[in-house]
Design a protein around this motif. Sequence first.
Motif, mmCIF file in Angstrom:
data_model
loop_
_atom_site.group_PDB
_atom_site.id
_atom_site.type_symbol
_atom_site.label_atom_id
_atom_site.label_comp_id
_atom_site.label_asym_id
_atom_site.label_seq_id
_atom_site.Cartn_x
_atom_site.Cartn_y
_atom_site.Cartn_z
ATOM 1 N N GLU A 238 -2.889 -7.533 5.520
ATOM 2 C CA GLU A 238 -2.576 -7.190 4.130
ATOM 3 C C GLU A 238 -1.142 -6.694 3.986
ATOM 4 O OE1 GLU A 238 -5.501 -4.712 2.305
ATOM 5 O OE2 GLU A 238 -7.155 -6.106 2.741
ATOM 6 N N ASN A 239 -0.766 -5.680 4.788
ATOM 7 C CA ASN A 239 0.633 -5.258 4.773
ATOM 8 C C ASN A 239 1.240 -5.214 6.172
ATOM 9 O OD1 ASN A 239 -0.743 -3.017 5.655
ATOM 10 N ND2 ASN A 239 0.016 -1.640 4.076
ATOM 11 N N LEU A 240 0.504 -5.729 7.137
ATOM 12 C CA LEU A 240 1.002 -5.977 8.495
ATOM 13 C C LEU A 240 0.569 -7.389 8.882
ATOM 14 C CD1 LEU A 240 -0.152 -2.660 10.237
ATOM 15 C CD2 LEU A 240 2.196 -3.207 9.635
ATOM 16 N N ALA A 241 1.407 -8.082 9.654
ATOM 17 C CA ALA A 241 1.070 -9.444 10.102
ATOM 18 C C ALA A 241 0.747 -10.344 8.919
ATOM 19 C CB ALA A 241 -0.103 -9.399 11.091
ATOM 20 N N THR A 242 1.698 -10.480 8.006
ATOM 21 C CA THR A 242 1.442 -11.212 6.760
ATOM 22 C C THR A 242 2.131 -12.576 6.679
ATOM 23 O OG1 THR A 242 3.301 -10.071 5.684
ATOM 24 C CG2 THR A 242 1.109 -9.072 5.477
ATOM 25 N N THR A 243 2.856 -12.988 7.717
ATOM 26 C CA THR A 243 3.505 -14.295 7.667
ATOM 27 C C THR A 243 2.436 -15.391 7.531
ATOM 28 O OG1 THR A 243 5.339 -13.499 9.020
ATOM 29 C CG2 THR A 243 5.058 -15.868 8.870
ATOM 30 N N PRO A 244 2.570 -16.272 6.542
ATOM 31 C CA PRO A 244 1.531 -17.290 6.305
ATOM 32 C C PRO A 244 1.374 -18.253 7.476
ATOM 33 C CG PRO A 244 2.956 -17.058 4.388
ATOM 34 C CD PRO A 244 3.615 -16.297 5.508
#
Length: 617
Positions: A238-244
């Motif tokens: 959600e706000n960490l590890a968000t690269t698509p």
Amino acid sequence: MAMTKASGSDKPSTGDANAIEPYIVKDPEAFARNLARMLEELGRAAAAWVAPRESGEKTDTISEPYADMVKTFAKVSEYWLSDPSRAIEAQTHLLTSYFSIWNASIQRLSGADAPPATPAAHVGDKRFADKDWNDNAFFDFLRGAYWVTSDWAEKLIVDAEGLDPHLKHKAQFYTRQIIDALSPSNFLLTNPELYRETVAENGENLVRGMRMLAEDIAAGKGDLKLRQSDASKFKVGENLATTPGKVIAQSDVCQVIQYEPTTEKVLKRPLLICPPWINKFYILDLNPQKSFIAWAVAQGHTVFVISWVNPDERHRDMDWESYARDGIGFAIDAAEQATGETGVNAIGYCVGGTLLAATLALHAKEKDTRIKSVTFLTTQVDFTHAGDLKVFVDEDQIEAIEAGMEKSGFLEGSKMSTAFNMLRSSDLIWPYVVNNYLKGKDPMPFDLLYWNSDSTRMPCANHSFYLRNCYLENKLSMGKMELAGHRLSLKDVRIPVYNLATKEDHIAPAKSVFIGSQFFGGDVHYVLSGSGHIAGVVNPPDKKKYQFWTGGPPVGAFEDWVQTAEEHPGSWWPHWQQWLTALDGMDATVDAKSRKPGGRKLKPIEDAPGSYVRARA
């Protein structure tokens, strides 16, 4: 305590009521009530510690780590006690130093012009930033006595002759742990800031602190799970590890993530990242501003990342060959199926890089040439100068670790987290003990420290192999490591190597990484980054922080290389990109539309960052 520095004067005063006033309890009844509440919360903390031990869920063994500490100090004591004159001389030196501090304190109390003495080695110690460490003669004396005792204790170890080098290293490490733990800044009655806050709140801070202590012991299932960040502010995906991206393949050991392209054209040869399994991969994808993964995608790379499983008892027999085959090899296969390319550029971070180096040596034996270049980030392949983590590695300690892992099939992630935190206990342990349990304050939200606390377990077979083959016996650099029936040699690794070290690294020291460069069979481009193991790697160019150094080949003495290296401002990321794109075969590009995650052959399983990374230890 009443003798403090007078307002507007450089000399201490014995009668400054304004200076004394913050240390006087104003409401004794409220203070007493809060002390009773504090003891109640402390009882809950004790119950949280005892409960899993009474139920048999958790057992403690005296061998970890206190027995080893006692044995180590016993050896040092033998040196000093074997010669009475030597011991008396050491004690005399300490007492003389105490008398000097005492005399200076008496002078200050009498109004003499005697400024606080701050040894050069301790200037800027942030534990003693509060003004009363200087202005108040009592706290100044405590601080001076602490510094003198600390320096004396460390000198005892340094001056002890004839000790085994490993034993001396352990003694120095354990001494630093005790020194950090016994700092007067860590205790209520000897820290002026804590004392004033406790008086101002009538002890309410201690009630909150003991409540947090009970919660953290319960969260650790009987062990203290020290909170270093406000965990409620972060959520992976959600706000960490968000690269698509998408998870395009999955094995018992890992998931393979492929990220969506963000450019019209992409480099033909994909990029595969092998992170450490001791931590989770999203250190390279904390948020869009700090994400190396997102930045690499923006440079035109088709990025694949290995997301290791958070193992449990089912994975006890997963060893290095399993991680090499079902991790790195599996990911290369997935990248080939998704892109149609038979070659990849690879990146290995920390122990992920060590595994990658061993896998490259194995591939050389098996004539597997699919990895065309390799980048190592703070990676050791030679462990001669492996730093303070070697303190935890000798035959007795490894046997104790293996005995513990044999019961569960894995090593608890909290064990490794504690070991890493101990490398910098004055920064990563005690400030949080003071802030959380004595001030009763929640730590600030910090994504890096949240990631640091999101620990992973280590499978029994894998971790035992790593400790013995790397830290204990240093087999990889010596050409003695055996994997999949082959004896490995790093000299067989002849592909281009970009070898990044960080200047202040406590886990993979820059000198150790430099020496490791000489064992590869091809060209090695050694680069030294500013800062440490994490910040020196996760250093986005637009932040304009730190710096990096480049020089000639990594040969000769590390110190000589540093003396002649050229310093460059800012991040090493663009420099790496220039190095990589200058390699043979890196000038070809393809339409980004052909790099949809999974391609035509693999059906995406789920959205990035996947489910493996979300599993909590």
